[in-house]
Design an enzyme around this catalytic site. Structure first.
Site, PDB file in Angstrom:
ATOM      1  CB  SER A   1     -47.611 114.593  58.887  1.00 61.11           C
ATOM      2  OG  SER A   1     -48.354 115.499  58.107  1.00 61.11           O
TER       3      SER A   1
ATOM      4  CD  GLU B   1     -46.242 110.469  57.993  1.00 65.41           C
ATOM      5  OE1 GLU B   1     -45.894 111.136  57.006  1.00 65.41           O
ATOM      6  OE2 GLU B   1     -47.421 110.394  58.385  1.00 65.41           O
TER       7      GLU B   1
ATOM      8  NE  ARG C   1     -49.217 109.463  53.515  1.00 67.27           N
ATOM      9  CZ  ARG C   1     -50.095 109.347  52.517  1.00 67.27           C
ATOM     10  NH1 ARG C   1     -50.047 108.281  51.716  1.00 67.27           N
ATOM     11  NH2 ARG C   1     -50.993 110.265  52.291  1.00 67.27           N
TER      12      ARG C   1
END
Length: 351
Positions: free
Chosen positions: A243, A338, A168
Site C-alpha cells: 500500500s 506510507e 500505522r
C-alpha cells in the site's frame, strides 16, 4: 579500526527493495547477530555516516545513490517464552519474515495474528508501522521490543506505552525516528482462537467456504491470503511496495461534508474521527489502473503503485504526486505516502 562485520562498497540494492528501483548504497552491511549490528553502527559512527536499516525492503522507496551505511537486519530466531490457559508469549527477532512468523505462531497454537497473514516485510518493521489488516493491529498483542540505539550501540527495552502506537504509527516514526534499530519483538497471543471476522469481505468468504461451521485459525489465515493475493500483485512478478498511501483520517465535520457530496463514500469509524478508504478515493478520482511511463496504480487495487519495469525514484515520486493532486482536487483530501523515502545523503533523507 577493525570491525568484525563485512562492509561492502557501492552495493546494488535493486534486489533488496520490492519496488525494484535501481539504488546503490555507498556502504552496505548484512548483520546476523547483535554483535555484528553493534560493529556496523560503530563503523557508521567512525565514518560519520547516516544509517538506513533495511529488512524485507517492502515499505521503502530508495533513491539512486544512498551516501549512507545501509544495514540489512538479518537477525533470526522465534521462541515460545511462556504458555498458560489464556496467553502464549512469543518472541521473534527482527529479521524473521513476518508471514512465516504468523504461520509459525499458528503451528504453535498461538492465535491472534491470522488476520495479518501475508503482510510483506519482516518482524522488525511491524511495530514501527503498527501494521494492521482486516480489523487487527500489531498493538493488539504487543508486549515489548528491544531496539539498539544508533548513538550508543546499546540495546534498550520499550514496552507498549513507550512505543506510542497509533494508526500505522509509533514513536519510531516520530520523536524516536532514525534513532534505533529494532532487534526483537515480544507478543502475547491467545491460547484459544477468538476469530475476528468483522471485516465484511473476510466474513463473507469464510461463510461461503464453511457455511455455519466455525473457522479454524488456518481457515482464517488462508482466506486472508486469498483476498490479499486477489487484490495485490506479487513483488517478484510486478515491483511494488505494498500500500503506497495511508487511509486518511478526517474529522466528523469533514466526514459530514464529504457524505453530503458523495453518499457512497467508503469510510470507517476511527475513535472520534473517520478513516477514509484511500483506494476508493483514488478510484473515484480516475486513477485506478492509470499509468505514466513505467509507473502506475495496480488495476485491481488503486492503493498500490507498481513498477512496470525500468522505473526510477523520480518516476515514482512524479506519478504518486499526480495521484495525490487528483484526489485533493476532487475531494479536498490530502493523501500521505506510507513507504519511507530515502534520497541521497543524511540531509536528503526524506520524512
Amino acid at each position: 579500526m577493525n570491525f568484525p562485520v563485512a562492509i561492502c562498497h557501492n552495493y546494488s540494492l535493486v534486489e533488496k527493495n520490492t519496488l525494484g528501483l535501481p539504488s546503490t548504497a555507498k556502504y552496505y552491511a548484512e548483520v546476523n547477530s547483535v554483535v555484528e549490528l553493534q560493529s556496523a553502527l560503530a563503523f557508521a559512527r567512525d565514518k560519520q555516516l547516516p544509517v538506513i536499516p533495511l529488512g524485507g525492503g517492502s515499505n521503502v522507496v530508495l533513491g539512486d545513490v544512498l551516501d549512507a551505511l545501509v544495514v540489512h537486519v538479518n537477525l533470526k530466531g522465534r521462541t515460545v517464552l511462556n504458555r498458560d490457559q489464556d496467553y502464549v508469549r512469543v518472541r521473534a527477532r527482527a529479521g524473521e519474515n513476518w508471514h512465516e512468523f504468523v504461520l509459525w505462531s499458528l503451528d504453535n497454537r498461538a492465535y491472534g495474528l491470522e488476520n495479518l497473514s501475508l503482510i510483506p516485510g519482516n518482524v522488525g518493521a511491524a511495530p514501527i508501522q503498527n501494521i494492521g489488516a482486516y480489523g487487527v493491529e500489531l498493538m493488539d498483542s504487543f508486549v515489548s521490543l528491544e531496539a539498539m540505539s544508533l548513538e550508543s550501540g546499546l540495546v534498550e527495552y520499550f514496552d507498549r506505552q513507550s512505543c506510542g502506537f497509533g494508526y500505522r504509527d509509533s514513536v519510531f516514526k516520530g520523536e524516536k525516528r532514525d534513532q534505533y534499530i529494532i532487534v526483537s519483538v515480544t507478543l502475547d497471543l491467545d491460547a484459544t482462537l477468538k476469530p475476528n471476522l468483522g471485516y465484511g469481505q473476510l466474513g463473507d468468504l469464510l461463510a461461503r467456504r464453511l457455511g455455519d461451521q466455525a473457522p479454524s485459525a488456518v481457515d482464517v489465515s488462508r482466506a486472508v491470503c486469498d483476498i490479499r493475493r486477489e487484490k495485490l500483485p506479487d513483488p517478484s512478478c510486478l515491483g511494488n511496495a505494498g500500500s503506497f498511501f495511508k487511509n486518511p483520517e478526517v474529522s466528523p465535520s469533514e466526514m459530514d461534508r464529504l457524505k453530503q457530496i458523495y453518499p457512497d463514500i467508503v469510510a470507517y469509524p476511527l475513535g472520534q474521527n473517520w478513516k477514509l478508504a484511500a483506494g476508493w478515493l483514488i478510484d473515484q478520482a480516475g486513477m485506478k489502473g492509470a499509468r505514466k511511463g513505467c509507473v502506475g496504480t495496480y488495476h485491481k487495487q488503486a492503493l498500490v503503485l507498481v513498477n512496470h519495469g525500468g522505473a526510477t525514484v523520480r518516476d515514482v515520486l512524479s506519478f504518486s504526486g499526480q495521484v495525490q493532486q487528483k484526489v485533493n482536487d476532487k475531494f479536498g483530501v490530502q493523501l500521505e505516502r506510507e513507504p519511507r523515502l530515502y534520497m541521497g545523503d543524511v540531509d536528503k533523507i526524506s520524512h
